[in-house]
Design a protein around this motif. Structure first.
Motif, PDB file in Angstrom:
ATOM      1  N   MET A   1       0.816  -1.207   0.000  1.00  0.00           N
ATOM      2  CA  MET A   1       0.000   0.000   0.000  1.00  0.00           C
ATOM      3  C   MET A   1       0.857   1.267   0.000  1.00  0.00           C
ATOM      4  SD  MET A   1      -3.190  -0.438  -0.343  1.00  0.00           S
ATOM      5  CE  MET A   1      -4.480  -1.666  -0.215  1.00  0.00           C
ATOM      6  N   GLU A   2       2.015   1.199   0.671  1.00  0.00           N
ATOM      7  CA  GLU A   2       2.902   2.366   0.670  1.00  0.00           C
ATOM      8  C   GLU A   2       3.347   2.706  -0.751  1.00  0.00           C
ATOM      9  OE1 GLU A   2       3.164  -0.128   2.704  1.00  0.00           O
ATOM     10  OE2 GLU A   2       3.098   0.655   4.764  1.00  0.00           O
ATOM     11  N   ALA A   3       3.659   1.653  -1.546  1.00  0.00           N
ATOM     12  CA  ALA A   3       4.096   1.880  -2.926  1.00  0.00           C
ATOM     13  C   ALA A   3       2.979   2.494  -3.761  1.00  0.00           C
ATOM     14  CB  ALA A   3       4.564   0.557  -3.551  1.00  0.00           C
ATOM     15  N   ILE A   4       1.750   2.037  -3.544  1.00  0.00           N
ATOM     16  CA  ILE A   4       0.616   2.587  -4.288  1.00  0.00           C
ATOM     17  C   ILE A   4       0.395   4.049  -3.916  1.00  0.00           C
ATOM     18  CG2 ILE A   4      -1.862   2.400  -4.708  1.00  0.00           C
ATOM     19  CD1 ILE A   4      -0.175   0.158  -5.926  1.00  0.00           C
ATOM     20  N   ARG A   5       0.457   4.354  -2.614  1.00  0.00           N
ATOM     21  CA  ARG A   5       0.266   5.747  -2.196  1.00  0.00           C
ATOM     22  C   ARG A   5       1.389   6.643  -2.709  1.00  0.00           C
ATOM     23  NH1 ARG A   5      -1.611   3.185   2.790  1.00  0.00           N
ATOM     24  NH2 ARG A   5       0.485   3.406   3.669  1.00  0.00           N
ATOM     25  N   LEU A   6       2.605   6.102  -2.764  1.00  0.00           N
ATOM     26  CA  LEU A   6       3.727   6.859  -3.317  1.00  0.00           C
ATOM     27  C   LEU A   6       3.482   7.185  -4.789  1.00  0.00           C
ATOM     28  CD1 LEU A   6       6.582   8.021  -3.240  1.00  0.00           C
ATOM     29  CD2 LEU A   6       7.458   5.710  -3.595  1.00  0.00           C
ATOM     30  N   LEU A   7       3.020   6.206  -5.555  1.00  0.00           N
ATOM     31  CA  LEU A   7       2.718   6.440  -6.966  1.00  0.00           C
ATOM     32  C   LEU A   7       1.614   7.475  -7.132  1.00  0.00           C
ATOM     33  CD1 LEU A   7       2.828   5.770 -10.004  1.00  0.00           C
ATOM     34  CD2 LEU A   7       1.254   3.886  -9.558  1.00  0.00           C
ATOM     35  N   LEU A   8       0.569   7.388  -6.319  1.00  0.00           N
ATOM     36  CA  LEU A   8      -0.538   8.336  -6.418  1.00  0.00           C
ATOM     37  C   LEU A   8      -0.082   9.747  -6.055  1.00  0.00           C
ATOM     38  CD1 LEU A   8      -3.384   6.179  -4.810  1.00  0.00           C
ATOM     39  CD2 LEU A   8      -3.062   6.681  -7.230  1.00  0.00           C
ATOM     40  N   ALA A   9       0.769   9.857  -5.036  1.00  0.00           N
ATOM     41  CA  ALA A   9       1.285  11.169  -4.640  1.00  0.00           C
ATOM     42  C   ALA A   9       2.127  11.775  -5.763  1.00  0.00           C
ATOM     43  CB  ALA A   9       2.108  11.049  -3.355  1.00  0.00           C
ATOM     44  N   ASN A  97      -9.748   3.922 -11.145  1.00  0.00           N
ATOM     45  CA  ASN A  97     -10.715   4.375 -10.139  1.00  0.00           C
ATOM     46  C   ASN A  97     -10.927   3.374  -9.008  1.00  0.00           C
ATOM     47  OD1 ASN A  97     -12.554   2.404 -11.247  1.00  0.00           O
ATOM     48  ND2 ASN A  97     -13.085   3.904 -12.822  1.00  0.00           N
ATOM     49  N   PHE A  98     -10.356   2.167  -9.141  1.00  0.00           N
ATOM     50  CA  PHE A  98     -10.493   1.177  -8.064  1.00  0.00           C
ATOM     51  C   PHE A  98      -9.312   0.226  -8.136  1.00  0.00           C
ATOM     52  CE2 PHE A  98     -12.059  -2.633  -5.946  1.00  0.00           C
ATOM     53  CZ  PHE A  98     -12.690  -2.094  -4.833  1.00  0.00           C
ATOM     54  N   PHE A  99      -8.575   0.084  -7.023  1.00  0.00           N
ATOM     55  CA  PHE A  99      -7.390  -0.772  -7.025  1.00  0.00           C
ATOM     56  C   PHE A  99      -7.120  -1.265  -5.615  1.00  0.00           C
ATOM     57  CE2 PHE A  99      -2.797  -1.660  -7.255  1.00  0.00           C
ATOM     58  CZ  PHE A  99      -2.771  -2.455  -8.393  1.00  0.00           C
ATOM     59  N   LEU A 100      -7.007  -2.592  -5.472  1.00  0.00           N
ATOM     60  CA  LEU A 100      -6.700  -3.221  -4.180  1.00  0.00           C
ATOM     61  C   LEU A 100      -7.624  -2.734  -3.068  1.00  0.00           C
ATOM     62  CD1 LEU A 100      -2.780  -3.218  -4.210  1.00  0.00           C
ATOM     63  CD2 LEU A 100      -4.324  -5.085  -4.795  1.00  0.00           C
ATOM     64  N   GLY A 101      -8.884  -2.563  -3.382  1.00  0.00           N
ATOM     65  CA  GLY A 101      -9.860  -2.124  -2.392  1.00  0.00           C
ATOM     66  C   GLY A 101      -9.935  -0.629  -2.196  1.00  0.00           C
ATOM     67  N   LEU A 102      -9.053   0.130  -2.848  1.00  0.00           N
ATOM     68  CA  LEU A 102      -9.067   1.588  -2.740  1.00  0.00           C
ATOM     69  C   LEU A 102      -9.915   2.189  -3.849  1.00  0.00           C
ATOM     70  CD1 LEU A 102      -5.289   2.390  -2.067  1.00  0.00           C
ATOM     71  CD2 LEU A 102      -7.134   2.317  -0.391  1.00  0.00           C
ATOM     72  N   GLN A 103     -10.804   3.090  -3.486  1.00  0.00           N
ATOM     73  CA  GLN A 103     -11.538   3.873  -4.470  1.00  0.00           C
ATOM     74  C   GLN A 103     -10.742   5.140  -4.745  1.00  0.00           C
ATOM     75  OE1 GLN A 103     -15.247   2.938  -1.846  1.00  0.00           O
ATOM     76  NE2 GLN A 103     -16.025   3.942  -3.681  1.00  0.00           N
ATOM     77  N   LEU A 251       0.224  12.562   2.403  1.00  0.00           N
ATOM     78  CA  LEU A 251       0.598  11.609   3.444  1.00  0.00           C
ATOM     79  C   LEU A 251       0.684  10.210   2.835  1.00  0.00           C
ATOM     80  CD1 LEU A 251       1.053  10.934   6.457  1.00  0.00           C
ATOM     81  CD2 LEU A 251      -1.429  10.693   6.675  1.00  0.00           C
ATOM     82  N   ILE A 252       1.869   9.607   2.852  1.00  0.00           N
ATOM     83  CA  ILE A 252       2.037   8.315   2.196  1.00  0.00           C
ATOM     84  C   ILE A 252       2.347   7.172   3.168  1.00  0.00           C
ATOM     85  CG2 ILE A 252       2.734   9.319  -0.011  1.00  0.00           C
ATOM     86  CD1 ILE A 252       5.649   8.648   0.780  1.00  0.00           C
ATOM     87  N   VAL A 253       2.939   7.472   4.333  1.00  0.00           N
ATOM     88  CA  VAL A 253       3.306   6.432   5.291  1.00  0.00           C
ATOM     89  C   VAL A 253       2.992   6.912   6.695  1.00  0.00           C
ATOM     90  CG1 VAL A 253       5.184   5.031   6.237  1.00  0.00           C
ATOM     91  CG2 VAL A 253       5.170   5.577   3.802  1.00  0.00           C
ATOM     92  N   TRP A 254       2.496   6.007   7.534  1.00  0.00           N
ATOM     93  CA  TRP A 254       2.237   6.344   8.935  1.00  0.00           C
ATOM     94  C   TRP A 254       2.323   5.070   9.768  1.00  0.00           C
ATOM     95  CZ3 TRP A 254      -1.315   6.973   4.979  1.00  0.00           C
ATOM     96  CH2 TRP A 254      -2.312   5.977   4.872  1.00  0.00           C
ATOM     97  N   SER A 255       2.528   5.233  11.073  1.00  0.00           N
ATOM     98  CA  SER A 255       2.551   4.071  11.959  1.00  0.00           C
ATOM     99  C   SER A 255       2.276   4.507  13.388  1.00  0.00           C
ATOM    100  CB  SER A 255       3.910   3.356  11.891  1.00  0.00           C
ATOM    101  OG  SER A 255       4.914   4.090  12.542  1.00  0.00           O
ATOM    102  N   SER A 256       1.778   3.557  14.166  1.00  0.00           N
ATOM    103  CA  SER A 256       1.569   3.742  15.597  1.00  0.00           C
ATOM    104  C   SER A 256       1.942   2.424  16.252  1.00  0.00           C
ATOM    105  CB  SER A 256       0.108   4.096  15.893  1.00  0.00           C
ATOM    106  OG  SER A 256      -0.116   4.214  17.286  1.00  0.00           O
ATOM    107  N   LYS A 257       3.028   2.419  17.012  1.00  0.00           N
ATOM    108  CA  LYS A 257       3.579   1.164  17.511  1.00  0.00           C
ATOM    109  C   LYS A 257       4.095   1.306  18.927  1.00  0.00           C
ATOM    110  CE  LYS A 257       6.972  -2.404  16.250  1.00  0.00           C
ATOM    111  NZ  LYS A 257       8.044  -2.771  15.285  1.00  0.00           N
TER     112      LYS A 257
END
Length: 330
Positions: A1-9, A97-103, A251-257
Motif C-alpha cells: 500500500m505504501e508503494a501505491i500511495r507513493l505512486l498516487l502522490a 478508479n479502483f485498485f486493491l480495495g481503494l476507491q 501523506l504516504i506512510v504512517w505508523s503507531s507502535k
C-alpha cells in the motif's frame, strides 16, 4: 500500500492521469518451451545429489496482475496500452478508479483515495449501521488494561472486527492508533475492550466517506514527523511511537507502535525509534542529507498516532493530515 500511495502522490504532483490494465489470466503449471533449471528448495534437497539442480517440466507459477501506468501525455498512455495488448493477453480498463480495495478519484487539483464502500460494509457486517455515530474513535480519558475481572467476549468476533478495521487503515490513518491499542487484547478480550472496538466502528459509521487527499503542489519534499507518549501503556508502561511521512502535502506512510522496551525518561521515549540507526542518521545530518528540527506540541502532526485526543485537537490534526470527506468532490 505504501508503494501505491507513493505512486498516487507522485502522479498528483506531476499532473499524471493514471490508467489501469487487466491481465486476463495467470498461468499455473504452464507448459515450458525452453529449458529452465532451479536450485533445490530449502527442505527439499536431494541428499544423494546435494549440488545438483532441478530441471522444470512445467512452470511452477507465473504470477501477473493488474498494471497501473500514467503520463502527463495521454497519447503516450494510449500507445503503451496498444503495445501491451498486442504483446500480451490484456485488456484496457480505462482511467484508474479502483485498485486493491481503494476507491480513487482523479481531478485536475489532485487525487482522492478512500474506502467508502468497504467502510459501509464493515459497519453493516457488525450490526452497527443503526448505532449513534461517534465524533472520535477513542475517548481521550480511556485507559485499557487486561481487565482480568471483566466479562469475556467472543474472541472470533473480536478478532474479526480488529482485522476488518486494520484493512480500513489503508486510507484511514485517523483510526490506526485506536485500532492498534485494541489489537493488543485479542487473546482474551473483555467487555471493556469490545466496547472500545465498537466505538471505533461507530466513529467509522459517521465518517464512511472520509479518505486521503493528495493535492497537486509544486513541492515534493520529503517531510517526516515523529512523536511518542511517555509510559502510556497501563500494563507494562511502555511508550507508543507515532510517525507520519509526507511527500509534499501528500501523506504516504504512517505508523503507531508500542515500543519494545520501557523508557525511563521522556527523552528515551522520544528517541527510541532511532535505536541502532542513531549513528547513521547523525552522519546524514552532518552531510546535509537530513535536517532534523524540534516541533512543538501544537505543530506535531504525529501526536494523533500516539494517544487518544480530545475532539477539537483530533479533528484539527485529522484535517492537517489530509483526511477529508468525499462530499467535497462532485
Amino acid at each position: 500500500m505504501e508503494a501505491i500511495r507513493l505512486l498516487l502522490a507522485y502522479a498528483a504532483h506531476c499532473g499524471f492521469k493514471l490508467f489501469q490494465m487487466d491481465v486476463k489470466c495467470a498461468f499455473l503449471n504452464g507448459i515450458i518451451d525452453r529449458e529452465v533449471y532451479v536450485a533445490q528448495p530449502p527442505g527439499f534437497e536431494n541428499k544423494s545429489f546435494p549440488n545438483h539442480v532441478f530441471k522444470l517440466a512445467k512452470a511452477l507459477y507465473v504470477y501477473v496482475d493488474d498494471i497501473i501506468f500514467g503520463s502527463a501525455n495521454e497519447d503516450l498512455c494510449a500507445d503503451f496500452a496498444k503495445l501491451m495488448t498486442n504483446e500480451f493477453y490484456m485488456s484496457m480498463m480505462g482511467e484508474l478508479n479502483f485498485f486493491l480495495g481503494l476507491q480513487i478519484k482523479q481531478t485536475a487539483e489532485g487525487i482522492f483515495i478512500h474506502q467508502e464502500k468497504y467502510a459501509k460494509e464493515l459497519v453493516k457486517k457488525f450490526g452497527l449501521d443503526c448505532a449513534k455515530p461517534m465524533r472520535t474513535p477513542m475517548h481521550p480519558n480511556i485507559k485499557l488494561d487486561k481487565d482480568e475481572h471483566g466479562r469475556d467476549v467472543d474472541e472470533t468476533r473480536y478478532r474479526g472486527m480488529i482485522g476488518s478495521l486494520m484493512y480500513l487503515t489503508s486510507s484511514r490513518p485517523d483510526i490506526i492508533q485506536s485500532v492498534g491499542v485494541c489489537s493488543r487484547f485479542q487473546s482474551k478480550p473483555k467487555e471493556s475492550h469490545f466496547s472500545a472496538v465498537k466505538r471505533i466502528i461507530r466513529y467509522v459509521l459517521g465518517t464512511t466517506n472520509y479518505g486521503l487527499w493528495f493535492p497537486k503542489t509544486d513541492s515534493f519534499q520529503l517531510v517526516d514527523f515523529c512523536d511518542a507518549d511517555f509510559a502510556g501503556d497501563r500494563i507494562d508502561r511502555r511508550s507508543t511511537s507515532g510517525m507520519c511521512c509526507f511527500l509534499g502535502k501528500s501523506l504516504i506512510v504512517w505508523s503507531s507502535k508500542k515500543q519494545a522496551t520501557v523508557a525511563l525518561s521522556t527523552a528515551e521515549a522520544e528517541t527510541k525509534h532511532i535505536e541502532v540507526r542513531f549513528h547513521s542518521i547523525r552522519e546524514h545530518v552532518q552531510n546535509g542529507n537530513l535536517d532534523i528540527q524540534f516541533v512543538n506540541s501544537e505543530g506535531q502532526l504525529a501526536d494523533i498516532f500516539t494517544k487518544p485526543l480530545i475532539e477539537e485537537r483530533f479533528c484539527k490534526l485529522r484535517t492537517e493530515l489530509g483526511i477529508i470527506t468525499s462530499s467535497l468532490f462532485p
